[in-house]
Design an enzyme around this catalytic site. Sequence first.
Site, PDB file in Angstrom:
ATOM      1  N   GLU A 192     -10.997 -52.527  -3.384  1.00  0.00           N
ATOM      2  CA  GLU A 192      -9.956 -52.688  -4.758  1.00  0.00           C
ATOM      3  C   GLU A 192      -8.534 -53.837  -4.419  1.00  0.00           C
ATOM      4  O   GLU A 192      -8.407 -54.592  -5.086  1.00  0.00           O
ATOM      5  CB  GLU A 192      -9.610 -51.414  -4.919  1.00  0.00           C
ATOM      6  CG  GLU A 192     -10.310 -50.882  -5.974  1.00  0.00           C
ATOM      7  CD  GLU A 192     -10.965 -49.361  -6.409  1.00  0.00           C
ATOM      8  OE1 GLU A 192     -11.529 -49.069  -6.938  1.00  0.00           O
ATOM      9  OE2 GLU A 192      -9.237 -48.805  -5.571  1.00  0.00           O
ATOM     10  N   ASP A 330      -9.526 -31.373  -2.293  1.00  0.00           N
ATOM     11  CA  ASP A 330      -9.080 -32.938  -1.772  1.00  0.00           C
ATOM     12  C   ASP A 330      -8.850 -31.828  -0.778  1.00  0.00           C
ATOM     13  O   ASP A 330      -9.534 -31.952   0.837  1.00  0.00           O
ATOM     14  CB  ASP A 330      -8.053 -33.646  -1.516  1.00  0.00           C
ATOM     15  CG  ASP A 330      -8.808 -34.981  -2.281  1.00  0.00           C
ATOM     16  OD1 ASP A 330     -10.215 -34.731  -2.618  1.00  0.00           O
ATOM     17  OD2 ASP A 330      -8.380 -36.191  -1.637  1.00  0.00           O
TER      18      ASP A 330
HETATM   19  C1  LIG Z   1      -5.521 -44.755  -2.516  1.00  0.00           C
HETATM   20  C2  LIG Z   1      -6.372 -43.774  -3.601  1.00  0.00           C
HETATM   21  C3  LIG Z   1      -7.610 -44.232  -4.487  1.00  0.00           C
HETATM   22  C4  LIG Z   1      -8.338 -43.292  -4.770  1.00  0.00           C
HETATM   23  N1  LIG Z   1      -9.605 -43.632  -5.744  1.00  0.00           N
HETATM   24  C5  LIG Z   1     -10.329 -43.130  -6.552  1.00  0.00           C
HETATM   25  C6  LIG Z   1     -11.481 -43.269  -7.985  1.00  0.00           C
HETATM   26  O1  LIG Z   1     -11.169 -43.890  -7.828  1.00  0.00           O
HETATM   27  N2  LIG Z   1     -11.853 -42.165  -7.918  1.00  0.00           N
HETATM   28  C7  LIG Z   1     -12.147 -40.788  -7.562  1.00  0.00           C
HETATM   29  O2  LIG Z   1     -12.679 -40.042  -8.538  1.00  0.00           O
HETATM   30  N3  LIG Z   1     -11.064 -40.740  -6.490  1.00  0.00           N
HETATM   31  C8  LIG Z   1     -10.830 -41.284  -5.921  1.00  0.00           C
HETATM   32  N4  LIG Z   1      -9.487 -41.121  -5.116  1.00  0.00           N
HETATM   33  C9  LIG Z   1      -9.532 -39.731  -4.696  1.00  0.00           C
HETATM   34  C10 LIG Z   1      -8.506 -38.313  -5.341  1.00  0.00           C
HETATM   35  O3  LIG Z   1      -7.419 -39.158  -6.206  1.00  0.00           O
HETATM   36  C11 LIG Z   1      -8.841 -37.506  -5.015  1.00  0.00           C
HETATM   37  O4  LIG Z   1      -9.777 -36.634  -4.471  1.00  0.00           O
HETATM   38  C12 LIG Z   1      -7.883 -36.436  -5.699  1.00  0.00           C
HETATM   39  O5  LIG Z   1      -6.668 -36.851  -5.816  1.00  0.00           O
HETATM   40  C13 LIG Z   1      -6.895 -35.061  -4.658  1.00  0.00           C
HETATM   41  O6  LIG Z   1      -6.981 -34.406  -5.640  1.00  0.00           O
HETATM   42  P1  LIG Z   1      -6.032 -33.014  -5.663  1.00  0.00           P
HETATM   43  O7  LIG Z   1      -5.227 -32.266  -5.980  1.00  0.00           O
HETATM   44  O8  LIG Z   1      -6.986 -32.163  -4.310  1.00  0.00           O
HETATM   45  O9  LIG Z   1      -5.121 -34.070  -4.021  1.00  0.00           O
HETATM   46  P2  LIG Z   1      -3.776 -35.003  -4.547  1.00  0.00           P
HETATM   47  O10 LIG Z   1      -4.011 -35.700  -5.651  1.00  0.00           O
HETATM   48  O11 LIG Z   1      -3.753 -35.668  -3.125  1.00  0.00           O
HETATM   49  O12 LIG Z   1      -2.470 -34.103  -5.574  1.00  0.00           O
HETATM   50  C14 LIG Z   1      -1.695 -33.144  -3.819  1.00  0.00           C
HETATM   51  C15 LIG Z   1      -0.102 -32.953  -4.961  1.00  0.00           C
HETATM   52  O13 LIG Z   1       0.272 -31.438  -3.912  1.00  0.00           O
HETATM   53  C16 LIG Z   1       1.229 -31.968  -3.650  1.00  0.00           C
HETATM   54  N5  LIG Z   1       1.884 -32.138  -2.283  1.00  0.00           N
HETATM   55  C17 LIG Z   1       1.226 -32.176  -1.249  1.00  0.00           C
HETATM   56  N6  LIG Z   1       1.778 -31.024   0.152  1.00  0.00           N
HETATM   57  C18 LIG Z   1       2.493 -29.987  -1.117  1.00  0.00           C
HETATM   58  C19 LIG Z   1       3.604 -29.241  -0.167  1.00  0.00           C
HETATM   59  N7  LIG Z   1       3.038 -28.703   1.252  1.00  0.00           N
HETATM   60  N8  LIG Z   1       3.799 -29.357  -1.240  1.00  0.00           N
HETATM   61  C20 LIG Z   1       4.503 -28.957  -2.121  1.00  0.00           C
HETATM   62  N9  LIG Z   1       3.502 -29.844  -2.539  1.00  0.00           N
HETATM   63  C21 LIG Z   1       2.222 -30.599  -2.240  1.00  0.00           C
HETATM   64  C22 LIG Z   1       1.331 -33.870  -3.400  1.00  0.00           C
HETATM   65  O14 LIG Z   1       2.914 -34.351  -4.067  1.00  0.00           O
HETATM   66  C23 LIG Z   1       0.889 -34.018  -5.210  1.00  0.00           C
HETATM   67  O15 LIG Z   1       1.006 -34.141  -6.189  1.00  0.00           O
HETATM   68  C24 LIG Z   1      -8.646 -41.815  -4.496  1.00  0.00           C
HETATM   69  C25 LIG Z   1      -7.666 -41.860  -4.027  1.00  0.00           C
HETATM   70  C26 LIG Z   1      -6.840 -42.542  -3.406  1.00  0.00           C
HETATM   71  C27 LIG Z   1      -5.137 -42.061  -2.594  1.00  0.00           C
END
Ligand SMILES: Cc1cc2nc3c(=O)[nH]c(=O)nc-3n(C[C@H](O)[C@H](O)[C@H](O)COP(=O)(O)OP(=O)(O)OC[C@H]3O[C@@H](n4cnc5c(N)ncnc54)[C@H](O)[C@@H]3O)c2cc1C
Length: 449
Positions: A192, A330
């Site tokens: 991308e 994740d």
């Molecule tokens: C550049 C990029 C592109 C992507 N494109 C796609 C896509 O096209 N399609 C798709 O399905 N997936 C995509 N993904 C993957 C997807 O974004 C992740 O799978 C998803 O965000 C995971 O969600 P999560 O809630 O587990 O973690 P996250 O969305 O990463 O959220 C974690 C949260 O925890 C908070 N946090 C972290 N550590 C701490 C701490 N110690 N104390 C307090 N808060 C904390 C962070 O601030 C964040 O808000 C992409 C990821 C990236 C980086």
Amino acid sequence: MTSARSTDRTAATPTVGTRPMPRAVIVGGGFAGLSAARRLARGPVQVTLLDRTGVHLFQPLLYQVAAGLLSEGQISAPLRHLFRRHPHVDCLVADVHDIDLDRRLVHAHRPDGSDLQVGYDHLIVAAGVQQSYFGHDEYARYAPGMKSIDDALVIRRRIYQAFEAAEALPTAEQRRPWLTFALVGAGPTGVELAGQIRELATRTLTEEFRTIDPAEATVLLFDGGDRALASFSQGLSAAATRTLRRLGVELHTRSRVTSLDEHGLDVTGHDGATRRVDARTVLWTAGVAAPPLAGVLARASGAPQAHDGRVEVRPDLTLPGHPDVFVVGDLMSLDHLPGVAETAMQAGRHAARQVLHTVGHPDGIAPGTPFRYRDVGSAAYVSRGHALLEAGPLRLSGTAGWLAWGLIHLAFLTGYRNRAAALTSWLTTLAAGNRRERAFPTVARAAHE
Ligand SMILES: Cc1cc2nc3c(=O)[nH]c(=O)nc-3n(C[C@H](O)[C@H](O)[C@H](O)COP(=O)(O)OP(=O)(O)OC[C@H]3O[C@@H](n4cnc5c(N)ncnc54)[C@H](O)[C@@H]3O)c2cc1C
């Protein structure tokens, strides 16, 4: 440095009728944490949502912020605002650094440096993952990754300043390294971003410079595997590769980066030969690893960690021996499920529904219910008019994939305002090739902070 002041938010649990409300703490307001909080907000549960940034970030569109197409505000939403009508949900900006599973306490730092301690009956840890440099953390200085708004703005600065630097130099030889952009990792983010850089070089910047021709920018995309977008089928990956080549992106597969510095990188190809690439802009779009919090949880519970540090959870998404603690999104490792937004959202909801069961809410499911992932497919943007969509037997590329990609991203973007704003920016860029989101913090300012 942390101050001696600390806040204890373990006291005074509100009650509903005669029963005290259970207290659920969620760490992380990303896809998993937000989905969990939204579910819990429906029931009589006191929710504390801790996030170090205070905003929900739509990571799949970060590359468009980096490329100057969207603003950071268009792909994020303040958590406090999202839950303003839910008095039982308290959103705090706090960086969690420790979790005491025996005493059921979460320890965090607040923005002013003070300590925060929050007690829980149920804990949902959804802290996501961070960039991995495969044991070479020193590369981070030269090749920013893309996980946060800060990262996207740093990348934006590096891309646009590279063109400015080239404009200031007298000879083509001096300009070449500045007009060479190398990306490491040909997964969706690398593809991308590579496409975006070529598009802005050949469309957005064409009339803006007086000395250089921005279209001369070389974009190199390196990957250690056999093909780009390896998580997609062979056919879609081949279609994306053709589009990238038409756009002018040079894709180098079976190529590994063996060293990296501020002037460029060394790459070893499939023939074993190593060559030097002079590139002043190197971007890291490969690999993720679990943050330190995963180790904290694993050590305290005895849960194993996957090769990348993610926490191996039980089938119901809890930690072994701790039915009150869920690890979702994740950060969790279970049955090789993909680390994508849909997995995170479904896992967050699954954990929340088990908590809702404890208050007899009709949406609750019995604790111990195994998580079943429903695969809804995946999509990746390649360039203007070309995107991929793979969902079960459905495989779309080209314009059809691109339209489907646009609709899906608009549907999942948080908030009507963000959707309307993103759509307006996309249409304007389509019509005029323009990108107006090109502001960034200067290097001096970033260093000062
Ligand atoms: C550049 C990029 C592109 C992507 N494109 C796609 C896509 O096209 N399609 C798709 O399905 N997936 C995509 N993904 C993957 C997807 O974004 C992740 O799978 C998803 O965000 C995971 O969600 P999560 O809630 O587990 O973690 P996250 O969305 O990463 O959220 C974690 C949260 O925890 C908070 N946090 C972290 N550590 C701490 C701490 N110690 N104390 C307090 N808060 C904390 C962070 O601030 C964040 O808000 C992409 C990821 C990236 C980086």
